[in-house]
Design a protein around this motif. Structure first.
Motif, mmCIF file in Angstrom:
data_model
loop_
_atom_site.group_PDB
_atom_site.id
_atom_site.type_symbol
_atom_site.label_atom_id
_atom_site.label_comp_id
_atom_site.label_asym_id
_atom_site.label_seq_id
_atom_site.Cartn_x
_atom_site.Cartn_y
_atom_site.Cartn_z
ATOM 1 N N GLN A 186 10.222 -25.414 -10.376
ATOM 2 C CA GLN A 186 9.985 -24.702 -11.511
ATOM 3 C C GLN A 186 8.433 -25.006 -12.116
ATOM 4 N N HIS A 187 7.949 -26.033 -11.633
ATOM 5 C CA HIS A 187 6.529 -26.209 -11.981
ATOM 6 C C HIS A 187 5.459 -26.301 -11.109
ATOM 7 N N ALA A 188 5.976 -27.028 -9.684
ATOM 8 C CA ALA A 188 4.839 -27.302 -8.688
ATOM 9 C C ALA A 188 4.325 -26.039 -8.047
ATOM 10 N N PRO A 189 3.247 -26.002 -7.628
ATOM 11 C CA PRO A 189 2.787 -24.770 -7.177
ATOM 12 C C PRO A 189 2.981 -24.543 -5.488
ATOM 13 N N TYR A 190 4.245 -24.454 -5.165
ATOM 14 C CA TYR A 190 4.725 -24.505 -3.848
ATOM 15 C C TYR A 190 5.870 -23.374 -3.815
ATOM 16 N N GLU A 191 6.045 -22.983 -2.522
ATOM 17 C CA GLU A 191 7.338 -22.036 -2.379
ATOM 18 C C GLU A 191 8.597 -22.816 -2.594
ATOM 19 N N HIS A 192 8.628 -23.988 -1.967
ATOM 20 C CA HIS A 192 9.754 -24.715 -1.847
ATOM 21 C C HIS A 192 9.386 -26.236 -2.128
ATOM 22 N N THR A 193 10.299 -27.005 -2.575
ATOM 23 C CA THR A 193 9.968 -28.437 -2.913
ATOM 24 C C THR A 193 11.281 -29.262 -2.824
ATOM 25 N N VAL A 194 11.205 -30.429 -2.369
ATOM 26 C CA VAL A 194 12.399 -31.353 -2.494
ATOM 27 C C VAL A 194 12.475 -31.580 -3.977
ATOM 28 N N ASN A 195 13.481 -31.527 -4.880
ATOM 29 C CA ASN A 195 13.816 -31.678 -5.930
ATOM 30 C C ASN A 195 14.613 -32.807 -6.347
ATOM 31 N N ILE A 196 14.178 -33.616 -7.125
ATOM 32 C CA ILE A 196 15.089 -34.835 -7.446
ATOM 33 C C ILE A 196 15.564 -34.893 -8.851
ATOM 34 N N ASP A 197 16.599 -34.819 -9.296
ATOM 35 C CA ASP A 197 16.979 -34.778 -10.851
ATOM 36 C C ASP A 197 17.593 -36.151 -11.010
ATOM 37 N N PHE A 198 17.227 -37.131 -11.825
ATOM 38 C CA PHE A 198 17.907 -38.417 -12.138
ATOM 39 C C PHE A 198 18.372 -38.108 -13.772
ATOM 40 N N LEU A 236 8.662 -32.397 -4.962
ATOM 41 C CA LEU A 236 7.878 -32.922 -4.193
ATOM 42 C C LEU A 236 7.784 -32.021 -3.045
ATOM 43 N N THR A 237 6.675 -32.266 -2.541
ATOM 44 C CA THR A 237 6.419 -31.505 -1.086
ATOM 45 C C THR A 237 7.385 -32.277 -0.115
ATOM 46 N N GLU A 238 7.513 -31.818 1.081
ATOM 47 C CA GLU A 238 8.217 -32.477 2.221
ATOM 48 C C GLU A 238 7.379 -33.686 2.641
ATOM 49 N N GLU A 239 6.248 -33.534 2.775
ATOM 50 C CA GLU A 239 5.438 -34.783 3.157
ATOM 51 C C GLU A 239 5.455 -35.738 1.954
ATOM 52 N N SER A 240 5.411 -35.475 0.756
ATOM 53 C CA SER A 240 5.373 -36.521 -0.136
ATOM 54 C C SER A 240 6.754 -37.309 -0.519
ATOM 55 N N ALA A 241 7.830 -36.355 -0.369
ATOM 56 C CA ALA A 241 9.004 -36.907 -0.393
ATOM 57 C C ALA A 241 9.447 -38.051 0.886
ATOM 58 N N LEU A 242 8.794 -37.739 2.025
ATOM 59 C CA LEU A 242 8.957 -38.540 3.130
ATOM 60 C C LEU A 242 8.150 -39.984 2.940
ATOM 61 N N ALA A 243 6.991 -39.559 2.376
ATOM 62 C CA ALA A 243 6.049 -40.893 1.917
ATOM 63 C C ALA A 243 6.874 -41.674 1.121
ATOM 64 N N LEU A 244 7.711 -41.121 -0.065
ATOM 65 C CA LEU A 244 8.332 -41.965 -0.755
ATOM 66 C C LEU A 244 9.312 -42.442 -0.413
#
Length: 95
Positions: free
Chosen positions: A35-47, A62-70
């Protein structure tokens, strides 16, 4: 491409929204257009806590790289914690 696959699970924790902290009872993880991040697709987490209405939600894109780093950072933090420190037992209070 969106997978339309959503991993939904119950959890125990707290999140902070515009109105302050609230109890979290579930989370969802999915890959989709953000909805906001400037990428075509992201890993989205809703708590969220559905019983408290739509304002009781914390969303992360999150980008895929950021999700894996998390994932790695969470595992490292848990591995470094002394045994029992992250248990679900209530904290001990001073007598």
């Amino acid at each position: 491409m969106c997978t339309y696959l959503t991993e939904k699970f119950k959890l125990d924790g707290s999140g902070k929204g515009a109105g302050g902290y609230f109890a979290l009872t579930e989370a969802m993880v999915y890959v989709d257009h953000p909805q906001h991040a400037p990428y075509e697709h992201t890993v989205n987490i809703d708590f969220l806590n559905p019983s408290q209405g739509p304002s009781s939600r914390v969303a992360v894109e999150l980008t895929e790289e950021s999700a894996l780093a998390l994932i790695d950072a969470i595992r490292s933090a848990l591995d470094a914690a002394p045994p029992g420190l992250t248990s679900t037992a209530p904290p001990k209070t001073a007598a």
